[in-house]
Enzyme design. Structure first.
Site, short mmCIF file in Angstrom:
data_model
loop_
_atom_site.label_atom_id
_atom_site.label_comp_id
_atom_site.label_asym_id
_atom_site.label_seq_id
_atom_site.Cartn_x
_atom_site.Cartn_y
_atom_site.Cartn_z
N GLU A 198 -2.83 13.07 0.26
CA GLU A 198 -2.58 13.80 -1.01
C GLU A 198 -2.35 15.29 -0.71
O GLU A 198 -3.00 16.17 -1.28
CB GLU A 198 -3.71 13.57 -2.01
CG GLU A 198 -3.79 12.12 -2.45
CD GLU A 198 -4.58 11.85 -3.73
OE1 GLU A 198 -5.27 12.74 -4.22
OE2 GLU A 198 -4.49 10.70 -4.22
N GLU A 322 -3.65 3.91 -1.90
CA GLU A 322 -4.70 4.03 -2.92
C GLU A 322 -4.15 3.44 -4.21
O GLU A 322 -3.12 3.90 -4.72
CB GLU A 322 -5.13 5.48 -3.12
CG GLU A 322 -5.88 6.04 -1.93
CD GLU A 322 -6.47 7.43 -2.17
OE1 GLU A 322 -6.78 7.77 -3.32
OE2 GLU A 322 -6.61 8.16 -1.17
O1 AHR Z 1 -10.14 7.30 -4.11
C1 AHR Z 1 -10.68 8.46 -4.63
C2 AHR Z 1 -9.79 9.68 -4.43
O2 AHR Z 1 -8.62 9.53 -5.16
C3 AHR Z 1 -9.31 9.93 -3.02
O3 AHR Z 1 -10.23 10.63 -2.27
C4 AHR Z 1 -8.09 10.76 -3.24
O4 AHR Z 1 -7.14 10.60 -2.22
C5 AHR Z 1 -7.59 10.31 -4.60
O5 AHR Z 1 -7.33 11.38 -5.43
#
Ligand code: AHR
Length: 517
Positions: A198, A322
């Protein structure tokens, strides 16, 4: 039981009784076994464990001196449960944590490791007791691939380069010798390496152009010391529908990456302020959660179309590292720990996403649900020595037959399930053929009121008498608790029959079914 839950339960039971009285609706399906598609990469069923709340600490790592049965500090019950999923890959150490993690703090004698503040997740003090050796021990115990995310946001190129040497070099070199001094003679195999996480947000608030330049720089020093196992390099990709990010990354850096990531979380209310409760929700929330999770289809199609322009051979994999439901944290828990319950709704979300991923198996190379234990849409919840398996876990377990199989296109005609003006398909289906020639068909009925009879034929292969399992419950918010850990679990599915080459299966409302044909 709280009054609100009682009212919800009664409303659902009335709906259920009405649905039993009503005639099932019908859908038709043709499985194109004569037109096999891409192989479903088994890494599509991947996982993600971050130093966040009770995911690593308590959820996985209890330490070798814990009364909780463990193998070198890793709890045995969680290990066994994850092994049963045939977990193919585990992503670590983050997430946002990755871009503030300094790996050298997590090696050597545990009592001497420096602590740090986990600024993203509750501001708790991280003691670094779970580090490189513990993680690589975990993946070896699980028999899965390692996916390590390096620190671009607050780490140096040298730090990343040395980590890769420490992990994978067999030379008589400084980092390889440091690893040996810490007790590991042989290098490990690290299959996947993420260059930042991210980077548009918690990983450094970068513009796509700035990150693309940084990716090129850092990635240059992610060396292949082990030529038999070249590292699959994953560049940080877009946040949901930020198509501009994908455009720049593909234009500036596609040739240097093996994978490009994508993050998309399903927010029940469609906004970070409207995430809603994991367990106390209405049918509108149910419907909107399923509708919003199906947005994954458009995201993959549109990011994939941009990737196709720069990479028509589909060499670069889309890595959705994710995804999942993100609700409000459970009342009474640390909000920075992202602990949430998991209901039948989450099971349907997992199944629907797998169907989307499998439809795009030609581009989707890996996905990692967030997260494995005690965080967000978890497979496993723990409470000290107790452990339970969530409805999401059961979908991963039921669907593991799709791992590494060849996807078979399906032609589906289904009624819709709608609320107000919005509609989604009531039935979702996905089929695959495994190496032994067995065809598996997974089916979802999203409608919480109406049973649906699916009539299916297979082109190009003869179906045998079906066997299968079903995951369903009497209420939308059914879930497992430490007092009743087995309230939602798969049972044999007996409502599928084969006659005259035609399969009929009646899916109860809000159900997930896996069939072997
Ligand atoms: O999964 C939780 C968080 O969500 C992670 O650390 C991040 O990459 C995303 O914003």
């Amino acid at each position: 039981m709280p009054r609100k839950s009682l009212v919800l339960l009664l409303a659902f039971l009335l709906g259920r009784i009405a649905s039993l009285a009503a005639e099932p609706a019908s859908a038709t399906l043709v499985i194109r076994a004569d037109q096999p598609g891409a192989v479903i990469d088994r890494h599509i069923y991947g996982h993600f464990a971050e130093h966040l709340g009770r995911c690593i600490y308590e959820g996985i790592w209890v330490g070798p001196d814990s009364p909780i049965p463990n193998t070198r500090g890793i709890r045995n019950d969680v290990l066994a449960a994850l092994r049963a999923l045939h977990i193919p890959v585990l992503r670590w150490p983050g997430g946002c944590f990755a871009d503030e993690y300094h790996w050298k703090d997590g090696i050597g004698p545990r009592e001497k490791r420096p602590a740090m503040i986990n600024t993203h997740w509750g501001g708790v003090v991280e003691n670094n007791h779970f580090g490189t050796h513990e993680f690589m021990d975990l993946v070896e115990l699980l028999g899965c691939d390692a996916y390590i995310t390096g620190n671009v946001g607050s780490g140096s190129v040298q730090e990343m380069m040395e980590w890769v040497e420490y992990l994978t070099s067999d030379a008589n070199s400084p980092m390889a010798n440091l690893r040996r001094a810490n007790g590991r003679e042989r290098p490990w195999v690290v299959k996947y390496f993420g260059v930042g996480n991210e980077s548009w947000g918690c990983g450094g608030s970068m513009t796509p152009e700035f990150y693309a330049a940084n990716f090129r720089r850092y990635n240059t020093f992610v060396k292949n010391y082990d030529h038999a196992h070249p590292i699959y390099r994953i560049a940080c990709g877009a946040n949901a529908d930020d198509y501009g990010w994908t455009e720049v990354l593909m234009k500036d850096a596609a040739k240097r990456m093996n994978g490009l990531s994508l993050h998309y979380y399903t927010l029940s209310g469609g906004d970070w302020d409207k995430r809603g409760s994991a367990t106390e929700f209405t049918e509108t929330d149910w419907f909107n959660t399923l509708r919003r999770t199906l947005h994954m289809e458009e995201l993959i199609a549109r990011h994939g179309a941009i990737m196709d322009r720069y990479d028509p051979q589909k060499r670069v994999g889309l890595v959705i590292d994710e995804w999942g439901n993100w609700y409000n944290p459970e009342p009474g828990t640390n909000p920075g720990f992202l602990y949430q319950q998991n209901t039948l709704r989450d099971a349907l979300v997992a199944a629907l996403n797998f169907h989307v991923f499998q439809r795009h198996a030609d581009r989707v190379a890996m996905t990692n649900i967030a997260q494995t234990v005690n965080v967000l849409q978890a497979m496993i919840l723990t409470e000290h020595e107790k452990m339970l398996l969530t409805p999401t876990y059961h979908v991963f377990e039921m669907f593991k037959v799709h791992q590494g199989a060849t996807s078979l296109p399906v032609e589906l005609t289904t009624p819709n399930y709608g609320l107000g003006a919005e509609q989604i398909p009531a039935v979702s289906a996905s089929a695959s053929r495994d190496a032994a020639g067995h065809v598996h068909l997974s089916l979802v009925n999203t409608d919480p009121h109406t049973a649906i009879t699916v009539t299916a034929t297979m082109a190009g292969q003869t179906a045998a008498a079906p066997t299968g399992r079903i995951l369903t419950a009497a209420t939308m918010n059914a879930h497992n608790t430490f007092a009743a850990p087995d309230a939602v679990h798969p049972v044999p599915f007996t409502d599928a029959k084969l006659a005259g080459g035609r399969l009929t299966a009646t899916l109860p409302p809000m159900s997930v079914v896996i069939l072997e044909l």
